[in-house]
Design a protein around this motif. Structure first.
Motif, PDB file in Angstrom:
ATOM      1  N   GLU A   3     -14.640 -11.078  33.253  1.00 20.23           N
ATOM      2  CA  GLU A   3     -15.350 -11.956  34.183  1.00 20.23           C
ATOM      3  C   GLU A   3     -14.945 -11.660  35.629  1.00 20.23           C
ATOM      4  OE1 GLU A   3     -15.777 -16.757  35.111  1.00 20.23           O
ATOM      5  OE2 GLU A   3     -15.084 -16.087  33.143  1.00 20.23           O
ATOM      6  N   ALA A   4     -13.654 -11.412  35.852  1.00 20.26           N
ATOM      7  CA  ALA A   4     -13.184 -11.100  37.211  1.00 20.26           C
ATOM      8  C   ALA A   4     -13.772  -9.787  37.705  1.00 20.26           C
ATOM      9  CB  ALA A   4     -11.657 -11.043  37.225  1.00 20.26           C
ATOM     10  N   GLN A   5     -13.888  -8.814  36.805  1.00 19.05           N
ATOM     11  CA  GLN A   5     -14.462  -7.526  37.192  1.00 19.05           C
ATOM     12  C   GLN A   5     -15.953  -7.651  37.497  1.00 19.05           C
ATOM     13  OE1 GLN A   5     -13.134  -5.422  33.727  1.00 19.05           O
ATOM     14  NE2 GLN A   5     -11.434  -4.439  34.796  1.00 19.05           N
ATOM     15  N   GLU A   6     -16.658  -8.438  36.703  1.00 22.87           N
ATOM     16  CA  GLU A   6     -18.076  -8.688  36.975  1.00 22.87           C
ATOM     17  C   GLU A   6     -18.245  -9.339  38.351  1.00 22.87           C
ATOM     18  OE1 GLU A   6     -20.723  -7.853  35.427  1.00 22.87           O
ATOM     19  OE2 GLU A   6     -20.321  -7.622  33.281  1.00 22.87           O
ATOM     20  N   ARG A   7     -17.387 -10.302  38.638  1.00 16.18           N
ATOM     21  CA  ARG A   7     -17.455 -10.983  39.925  1.00 16.18           C
ATOM     22  C   ARG A   7     -17.133 -10.018  41.066  1.00 16.18           C
ATOM     23  NH1 ARG A   7     -14.661 -14.837  38.476  1.00 16.18           N
ATOM     24  NH2 ARG A   7     -12.614 -14.250  39.299  1.00 16.18           N
ATOM     25  N   ALA A   8     -16.130  -9.171  40.844  1.00 18.04           N
ATOM     26  CA  ALA A   8     -15.761  -8.185  41.862  1.00 18.04           C
ATOM     27  C   ALA A   8     -16.909  -7.239  42.138  1.00 18.04           C
ATOM     28  CB  ALA A   8     -14.531  -7.402  41.408  1.00 18.04           C
ATOM     29  N   GLN A  55      -8.533   3.383  37.197  1.00 17.18           N
ATOM     30  CA  GLN A  55      -8.467   2.036  37.767  1.00 17.18           C
ATOM     31  C   GLN A  55      -8.089   2.062  39.248  1.00 17.18           C
ATOM     32  OE1 GLN A  55      -6.883  -1.173  35.254  1.00 17.18           O
ATOM     33  NE2 GLN A  55      -6.464   0.384  33.707  1.00 17.18           N
ATOM     34  N   GLY A  56      -7.936   3.244  39.803  1.00 16.76           N
ATOM     35  CA  GLY A  56      -7.790   3.373  41.246  1.00 16.76           C
ATOM     36  C   GLY A  56      -6.383   3.295  41.787  1.00 16.76           C
ATOM     37  N   GLY A  80     -13.319   0.350  35.632  1.00 17.40           N
ATOM     38  CA  GLY A  80     -12.300   0.961  36.476  1.00 17.40           C
ATOM     39  C   GLY A  80     -12.652   0.857  37.948  1.00 17.40           C
ATOM     40  N   LEU A  81     -13.904   1.046  38.282  1.00 16.95           N
ATOM     41  CA  LEU A  81     -14.339   0.911  39.672  1.00 16.95           C
ATOM     42  C   LEU A  81     -14.194  -0.527  40.162  1.00 16.95           C
ATOM     43  CD1 LEU A  81     -17.524   3.171  39.551  1.00 16.95           C
ATOM     44  CD2 LEU A  81     -15.382   3.679  40.737  1.00 16.95           C
ATOM     45  N   THR A  84     -10.641  -1.077  40.908  1.00 13.60           N
ATOM     46  CA  THR A  84     -10.328  -0.360  42.142  1.00 13.60           C
ATOM     47  C   THR A  84     -10.737  -1.181  43.356  1.00 13.60           C
ATOM     48  OG1 THR A  84     -10.608   1.775  41.038  1.00 13.60           O
ATOM     49  CG2 THR A  84     -10.734   1.764  43.438  1.00 13.60           C
ATOM     50  N   MET A  85     -11.922  -1.758  43.316  1.00  9.22           N
ATOM     51  CA  MET A  85     -12.393  -2.566  44.445  1.00  9.22           C
ATOM     52  C   MET A  85     -11.527  -3.796  44.660  1.00  9.22           C
ATOM     53  SD  MET A  85     -16.552  -2.384  44.421  1.00  9.22           S
ATOM     54  CE  MET A  85     -16.782  -2.778  42.690  1.00  9.22           C
ATOM     55  N   LEU A  86     -11.129  -4.448  43.568  1.00  8.37           N
ATOM     56  CA  LEU A  86     -10.264  -5.625  43.698  1.00  8.37           C
ATOM     57  C   LEU A  86      -8.958  -5.266  44.406  1.00  8.37           C
ATOM     58  CD1 LEU A  86     -10.737  -7.292  40.189  1.00  8.37           C
ATOM     59  CD2 LEU A  86     -11.248  -8.372  42.401  1.00  8.37           C
ATOM     60  N   ASP A  87      -8.353  -4.171  43.960  1.00  8.25           N
ATOM     61  CA  ASP A  87      -7.083  -3.756  44.563  1.00  8.25           C
ATOM     62  C   ASP A  87      -7.273  -3.266  45.997  1.00  8.25           C
ATOM     63  OD1 ASP A  87      -5.830  -4.421  42.229  1.00  8.25           O
ATOM     64  OD2 ASP A  87      -5.591  -2.366  41.509  1.00  8.25           O
ATOM     65  N   ALA A  88      -8.379  -2.556  46.251  1.00 11.17           N
ATOM     66  CA  ALA A  88      -8.655  -2.079  47.607  1.00 11.17           C
ATOM     67  C   ALA A  88      -8.864  -3.247  48.563  1.00 11.17           C
ATOM     68  CB  ALA A  88      -9.877  -1.168  47.607  1.00 11.17           C
ATOM     69  N   ASP A  89      -9.539  -4.277  48.075  1.00 11.86           N
ATOM     70  CA  ASP A  89      -9.790  -5.460  48.913  1.00 11.86           C
ATOM     71  C   ASP A  89      -8.483  -6.169  49.247  1.00 11.86           C
ATOM     72  OD1 ASP A  89     -11.736  -7.244  50.169  1.00 11.86           O
ATOM     73  OD2 ASP A  89     -11.134  -8.691  48.630  1.00 11.86           O
TER      74      ASP A  89
END
Length: 221
Positions: A3-8, A55-56, A80-81, A84-89
């Motif tokens: 769910e968190a990845q979908e939201r991201a 996963q970045g 994985g993308l 990656t976006m969550l961590d980049a943010d």
């Protein structure tokens, strides 16, 4: 995806993911879909591209550590993308962009020729079963596509924890006339710009030697 990845994906993809025209496959890129890196990143800066960013972990660390450089993560797995976006943010890595696509098509159709300063291939799928080794990424055909994308003097960095794949990589690159070794001896030293990930630690823990290789793109005639 979770769910968190979908939201991201919904919230962060417009900022990080390059929207590309597709060919027949979901992760393909339509020929003649070249981008202008200066327009995508909003500046002229060195460009480092990682193939199979997972996963970045490596590229987010690199991008957040080197804000003067632009980074592109190529990956086919959307989860994985999203990670990656969550961590980049969280890291404030505004110099990172992502593309969901097959790497050779990104190099061939999306990036302009001679636009990449460094190309990273860290721990690609080894396809360790003998009947599957033909699926490995690093082949003579890949070396030719990488040579087109890299600038003169640009560097292709490789790493794997599978010995026979490391030997194959070295054999392929030895036969690639557009490249010359950027190291002396049998193997390159560990690239200190690669963050030590749990994946690499696991390989070392079970007794696999981590092999690095680095090759410089020769000047075009």
């Amino acid at each position: 995806m979770s769910e968190a990845q979908e939201r991201a994906w919904g919230e962060l993809a417009p900022r990080y993911v390059i929207d590309v025209p597709r060919d027949a496959a979901a992760t393909s890129i339509l020929p003649d879909s070249q981008i202008d890196p200066a327009a995508v990143w909003g500046r002229d800066a060195p460009l480092i591209v990682e193939i199979g960013s997972g996963q970045g972990h490596a590229i987010v660390h690199a991008a957040s550590s080197r804000p003067d450089v632009d980074f592109l993560a190529i990956e086919v797995f959307r989860a994985g993308l999203a990670r990656t976006m969550l961590d980049a943010d969280r890291a404030g890595a505004g110099n990172l962009r992502l593309v969901e696509a097959n790497a050779p098509e990104v190099l061939e159709h999306l990036l302009p020729a001679a636009s990449v300063d460094e190309l990273w291939v860290f721990f690609p799928d080894p396809w360790h079963k003998k009947k599957h080794t033909k699926r490995r990424l690093v082949t003579g055909e890949f070396a030719a596509v990488a040579a087109t994308a890299l600038k003169d003097g640009g560097v292709l960095r490789l790493a794997t924890d599978w010995e026979d794949y490391a030997v194959q990589m070295r054999d392929v690159m030895t036969g690639a006339g557009d490249f010359e070794p950027a190291f002396t001896g049998e193997w390159a030293p560990r690239f200190d710009g690669r963050v030590l990930t749990a994946f690499e630690r696991k390989g070392a823990r079970v007794g696999r030697d981590i092999r690095d290789l680095a090759y410089r793109r020769r000047a075009r005639s």
